[in-house]
Design a protein around this motif. Structure first.
Motif, PDB file in Angstrom:
ATOM      1  N   ALA A   1       0.836  -1.214   0.000  1.00  0.00           N
ATOM      2  CA  ALA A   1       0.000   0.000   0.000  1.00  0.00           C
ATOM      3  C   ALA A   1       0.863   1.253   0.000  1.00  0.00           C
ATOM      4  CB  ALA A   1      -0.929  -0.006   1.209  1.00  0.00           C
ATOM      5  N   GLY A   2       1.948   1.212   0.760  1.00  0.00           N
ATOM      6  CA  GLY A   2       2.828   2.367   0.852  1.00  0.00           C
ATOM      7  C   GLY A   2       3.646   2.632  -0.396  1.00  0.00           C
ATOM      8  N   ARG A   3       3.704   1.648  -1.283  1.00  0.00           N
ATOM      9  CA  ARG A   3       4.462   1.800  -2.521  1.00  0.00           C
ATOM     10  C   ARG A   3       3.621   2.341  -3.680  1.00  0.00           C
ATOM     11  NH1 ARG A   3       9.220  -1.801  -3.007  1.00  0.00           N
ATOM     12  NH2 ARG A   3       9.667  -2.657  -0.948  1.00  0.00           N
ATOM     13  N   ILE A   4       2.318   2.440  -3.492  1.00  0.00           N
ATOM     14  CA  ILE A   4       1.438   2.803  -4.604  1.00  0.00           C
ATOM     15  C   ILE A   4       1.522   4.290  -4.941  1.00  0.00           C
ATOM     16  CG2 ILE A   4      -0.982   3.012  -5.297  1.00  0.00           C
ATOM     17  CD1 ILE A   4      -1.530   0.413  -3.788  1.00  0.00           C
ATOM     18  N   VAL A   5       1.710   4.553  -6.217  1.00  0.00           N
ATOM     19  CA  VAL A   5       1.690   5.914  -6.757  1.00  0.00           C
ATOM     20  C   VAL A   5       0.614   5.937  -7.835  1.00  0.00           C
ATOM     21  CG1 VAL A   5       2.980   7.719  -7.942  1.00  0.00           C
ATOM     22  CG2 VAL A   5       4.153   6.208  -6.313  1.00  0.00           C
ATOM     23  N   ALA A   6      -0.394   6.765  -7.659  1.00  0.00           N
ATOM     24  CA  ALA A   6      -1.519   6.804  -8.600  1.00  0.00           C
ATOM     25  C   ALA A   6      -1.252   7.783  -9.736  1.00  0.00           C
ATOM     26  CB  ALA A   6      -2.788   7.210  -7.869  1.00  0.00           C
ATOM     27  N   ILE A   7      -1.752   7.442 -10.904  1.00  0.00           N
ATOM     28  CA  ILE A   7      -1.773   8.392 -12.021  1.00  0.00           C
ATOM     29  C   ILE A   7      -3.072   9.181 -11.907  1.00  0.00           C
ATOM     30  CG2 ILE A   7      -1.785   8.660 -14.519  1.00  0.00           C
ATOM     31  CD1 ILE A   7       0.846   7.585 -13.340  1.00  0.00           C
ATOM     32  N   ALA A   8      -2.947  10.496 -11.830  1.00  0.00           N
ATOM     33  CA  ALA A   8      -4.119  11.353 -11.600  1.00  0.00           C
ATOM     34  C   ALA A   8      -4.193  12.450 -12.651  1.00  0.00           C
ATOM     35  CB  ALA A   8      -4.054  11.974 -10.202  1.00  0.00           C
ATOM     36  N   GLY A   9      -5.386  12.719 -13.133  1.00  0.00           N
ATOM     37  CA  GLY A   9      -5.588  13.828 -14.056  1.00  0.00           C
ATOM     38  C   GLY A   9      -5.451  15.155 -13.344  1.00  0.00           C
ATOM     39  N   MET A  10      -4.991  16.169 -14.064  1.00  0.00           N
ATOM     40  CA  MET A  10      -4.716  17.470 -13.439  1.00  0.00           C
ATOM     41  C   MET A  10      -5.976  18.151 -12.924  1.00  0.00           C
ATOM     42  SD  MET A  10      -3.827  19.672 -16.810  1.00  0.00           S
ATOM     43  CE  MET A  10      -5.114  20.074 -18.004  1.00  0.00           C
ATOM     44  N   LYS A  11      -7.141  17.736 -13.425  1.00  0.00           N
ATOM     45  CA  LYS A  11      -8.405  18.323 -12.967  1.00  0.00           C
ATOM     46  C   LYS A  11      -8.560  18.178 -11.456  1.00  0.00           C
ATOM     47  CE  LYS A  11     -13.433  17.810 -13.521  1.00  0.00           C
ATOM     48  NZ  LYS A  11     -14.515  17.037 -14.181  1.00  0.00           N
ATOM     49  N   LEU A  12      -8.045  17.085 -10.901  1.00  0.00           N
ATOM     50  CA  LEU A  12      -8.185  16.864  -9.460  1.00  0.00           C
ATOM     51  C   LEU A  12      -7.417  17.903  -8.654  1.00  0.00           C
ATOM     52  CD1 LEU A  12      -7.885  12.965  -9.413  1.00  0.00           C
ATOM     53  CD2 LEU A  12      -9.955  14.331  -9.146  1.00  0.00           C
ATOM     54  N   ASN A  13      -6.384  18.476  -9.244  1.00  0.00           N
ATOM     55  CA  ASN A  13      -5.663  19.562  -8.583  1.00  0.00           C
ATOM     56  C   ASN A  13      -6.305  20.919  -8.854  1.00  0.00           C
ATOM     57  OD1 ASN A  13      -3.390  17.531  -8.265  1.00  0.00           O
ATOM     58  ND2 ASN A  13      -2.394  19.371  -7.477  1.00  0.00           N
ATOM     59  N   GLU A  14      -6.831  21.083 -10.059  1.00  0.00           N
ATOM     60  CA  GLU A  14      -7.201  22.417 -10.513  1.00  0.00           C
ATOM     61  C   GLU A  14      -8.677  22.758 -10.355  1.00  0.00           C
ATOM     62  OE1 GLU A  14      -3.650  22.726 -13.899  1.00  0.00           O
ATOM     63  OE2 GLU A  14      -5.757  22.817 -14.522  1.00  0.00           O
ATOM     64  N   ALA A  15      -9.528  21.743 -10.155  1.00  0.00           N
ATOM     65  CA  ALA A  15     -10.967  21.990 -10.182  1.00  0.00           C
ATOM     66  C   ALA A  15     -11.487  22.754  -8.967  1.00  0.00           C
ATOM     67  CB  ALA A  15     -11.723  20.666 -10.316  1.00  0.00           C
ATOM     68  N   ASP A  16     -11.025  22.364  -7.767  1.00  0.00           N
ATOM     69  CA  ASP A  16     -11.627  22.885  -6.537  1.00  0.00           C
ATOM     70  C   ASP A  16     -10.653  22.645  -5.384  1.00  0.00           C
ATOM     71  OD1 ASP A  16     -13.317  22.062  -3.943  1.00  0.00           O
ATOM     72  OD2 ASP A  16     -14.504  23.495  -5.096  1.00  0.00           O
ATOM     73  N   PRO A  17     -10.503  23.596  -4.452  1.00  0.00           N
ATOM     74  CA  PRO A  17      -9.578  23.409  -3.327  1.00  0.00           C
ATOM     75  C   PRO A  17      -9.906  22.190  -2.471  1.00  0.00           C
ATOM     76  CG  PRO A  17     -10.209  25.718  -3.511  1.00  0.00           C
ATOM     77  CD  PRO A  17     -11.070  24.963  -4.469  1.00  0.00           C
ATOM     78  N   GLY A  18     -11.209  21.906  -2.297  1.00  0.00           N
ATOM     79  CA  GLY A  18     -11.604  20.749  -1.503  1.00  0.00           C
ATOM     80  C   GLY A  18     -11.242  19.443  -2.186  1.00  0.00           C
ATOM     81  N   VAL A  19     -11.468  19.384  -3.490  1.00  0.00           N
ATOM     82  CA  VAL A  19     -11.103  18.192  -4.256  1.00  0.00           C
ATOM     83  C   VAL A  19      -9.594  18.012  -4.236  1.00  0.00           C
ATOM     84  CG1 VAL A  19     -11.092  17.144  -6.557  1.00  0.00           C
ATOM     85  CG2 VAL A  19     -13.140  18.321  -5.726  1.00  0.00           C
ATOM     86  N   ARG A  20      -8.869  19.100  -4.365  1.00  0.00           N
ATOM     87  CA  ARG A  20      -7.403  19.035  -4.332  1.00  0.00           C
ATOM     88  C   ARG A  20      -6.916  18.478  -2.989  1.00  0.00           C
ATOM     89  NH1 ARG A  20      -6.616  23.682  -6.062  1.00  0.00           N
ATOM     90  NH2 ARG A  20      -6.267  24.912  -4.190  1.00  0.00           N
ATOM     91  N   ALA A  21      -7.491  18.940  -1.895  1.00  0.00           N
ATOM     92  CA  ALA A  21      -7.093  18.449  -0.575  1.00  0.00           C
ATOM     93  C   ALA A  21      -7.401  16.964  -0.419  1.00  0.00           C
ATOM     94  CB  ALA A  21      -7.806  19.253   0.512  1.00  0.00           C
ATOM     95  N   PHE A  22      -8.544  16.529  -0.958  1.00  0.00           N
ATOM     96  CA  PHE A  22      -8.950  15.122  -0.968  1.00  0.00           C
ATOM     97  C   PHE A  22      -7.894  14.300  -1.722  1.00  0.00           C
ATOM     98  CE2 PHE A  22     -11.057  11.501  -2.847  1.00  0.00           C
ATOM     99  CZ  PHE A  22     -12.143  11.174  -2.053  1.00  0.00           C
TER     100      PHE A  22
END
Length: 299
Positions: free
Chosen positions: A106-127
Motif C-alpha cells: 500500500a505504501g508503494r502505490i503511486v496513482a496516475i491522476a488527471g490534473m483536474k483533481l488539482n485544478e478543479a476545486d480546493p476541496g477536491v485538491r485536498a482530498f
C-alpha cells in the motif's frame, strides 16, 4: 441524501487548511507526495463508509505480485473506476489486510491522476493530495480544449503545455519504478457512468503502459461508497455518500509485454489501430473479473 459536502464539509474545511499541493499544474510539479495531514481526515471517511465484510479478493495474487516487486520487477495496477473513493479504498483495504507485506505494498502505490483533481476545486485538491500521485494531462482534457471557443494560438499553447506535463510525468514514473514503487492507473481515464458504456472504454494511451512495465495485476471493484450525483455530475464534492461493502479482486499476474505481443499476434495486418485492440483486451479481462467476483459475492 448525504453528499460529501453536506456530510463531511467540516473535514474538507480542515483538509483545505493543510493543503499545499499546486493549484495549477506544470512540468515542475507532476510528482506529488502524499500529504499525511489531509490523509488523517480521509481515514475517517473510509472508516465511516467501508463496511465490515469489505476486503481483498484473491489475496494470494496480490502477495505474489508484491514478492515479484521485491525481486525487482516493475509493477502496475490497472483498476476499474467507479468513484473518487476507489484509490483511497484500495489502499485502505491493503492496509487493513493486517499483514506487513500488504501494508508495505500500500505504501508503494503511486496513482496516475488527471490534473483536474488539482485544478478543479480546493476541496477536491485536498482530498486528492492525501495519496502519492503522478499528475498527467489526460487526452480527454486536451480534446475538450479543441472544442473551446479560443484562438488557434491558445490551443497550440495548451498542446505545448500538455506535452511538457506528460513528458515530465513519464520521467517521474520512471523514477517511481527505479525506487520500487508501484503505479496504479484507471485505464478508462474516467469514472463509469451507468448508461454510458463509453465511460468504461479503455484509453488508447494505456497501450504505452504495457510497454513500460514488466508485470501487472487487474483489479475489479465490487461495491462503491461514493456515487456520482446525477444532479451535478461534474461537482465531485456533490457525490453521494453510500456506506457499502467493497471487494477488490485481483487477477493473476500478467506479464505485460508477453500479453501485448499475444494480442498483437491475433490482429490482421490491416488492423487500423492495434493500440486500441490491446487496451480493449485488458478491459475485457477486467470486465470478466468483475462479473466473476459479483457471482462469488452473490450480488
Amino acid at each position: 441524501m448525504d453528499t460529501l459536502k453536506s456530510k463531511y464539509g467540516k473535514y474538507f474545511a480542515e483538509m483545505t487548511k493543510h493543503s499545499h499541493a499546486a493549484a495549477k499544474i506544470d512540468e515542475t510539479c507532476v510528482f506529488q507526495e502524499a500529504n499525511w495531514e489531509t490523509r488523517k481526515y480521509m481515514d475517517i471517511l473510509l472508516k465511516d463508509n467501508v463496511l465490515p465484510g469489505s476486503g481483498l479478493g484473491n489475496v494470494e495474487h496480490f502477495k505474489a505480485f508484491y514478492d515479484a516487486i521485491k525481486e525487482g520487477k516493475r509493477g502496475l495496477f490497472m483498476l476499474e473506476h467507479y468513484s473518487n473513493m476507489d484509490l483511497p479504498a484500495f489502499i485502505y483495504l491493503l492496509e487493513q489486510q493486517g499483514e506487513e507485506w500488504a501494508k508495505d505494498l500500500a505504501g508503494r502505490i503511486v496513482a496516475i491522476a488527471g490534473m483536474k483533481l488539482n485544478e478543479a476545486d480546493p476541496g477536491v485538491r485536498a482530498f486528492t493530495e492525501s495519496f502519492t500521485r503522478v499528475v498527467v494531462y489526460p487526452s480527454r482534457s486536451l480534446n475538450a480544449v479543441e472544442n473551446k471557443d479560443i484562438s488557434d494560438e491558445e490551443k497550440l499553447e495548451e498542446e505545448k503545455r500538455a506535452k511538457k506535463i506528460n513528458f515530465a510525468a513519464m520521467r517521474a514514473m520512471d523514477g517511481c519504478k527505479r525506487r520500487g514503487q508501484v503505479i496504479a492507473v484507471f485505464p478508462s481515464g474516467t469514472r463509469y457512468r451507468p448508461g454510458k458504456p463509453e465511460t468504461k472504454k479503455g484509453l488508447r494511451e494505456m497501450d504505452s503502459y504495457l510497454r513500460l512495465f514488466d508485470i501487472m495485476i487487474l483489479v475489479s471493484i465490487n461495491g462503491n461508497c461514493l456515487r456520482i450525483n446525477p444532479e451535478s455530475p461534474d461537482d465531485m464534492l456533490s457525490d453521494i455518500v453510500v456506506p457499502d461493502t467493497i471487494t477488490m479482486t485481483a487477477s493473476q499476474i500478467i506479464e505485460c509485454k508477453k500479453f501485448r505481443n499475444e494480442v498483437l499476434a491475433t490482429l490482421p495486418e490491416d488492423c487500423p489501430d492495434p493500440k486500441v485492440e490491446t487496451v480493449a483486451a485488458v478491459m475485457k479481462i477486467m470486465e470478466g473479473l468483475h462479473y466473476q467476483a459479483e457471482l462469488k459475492l452473490g450480488k
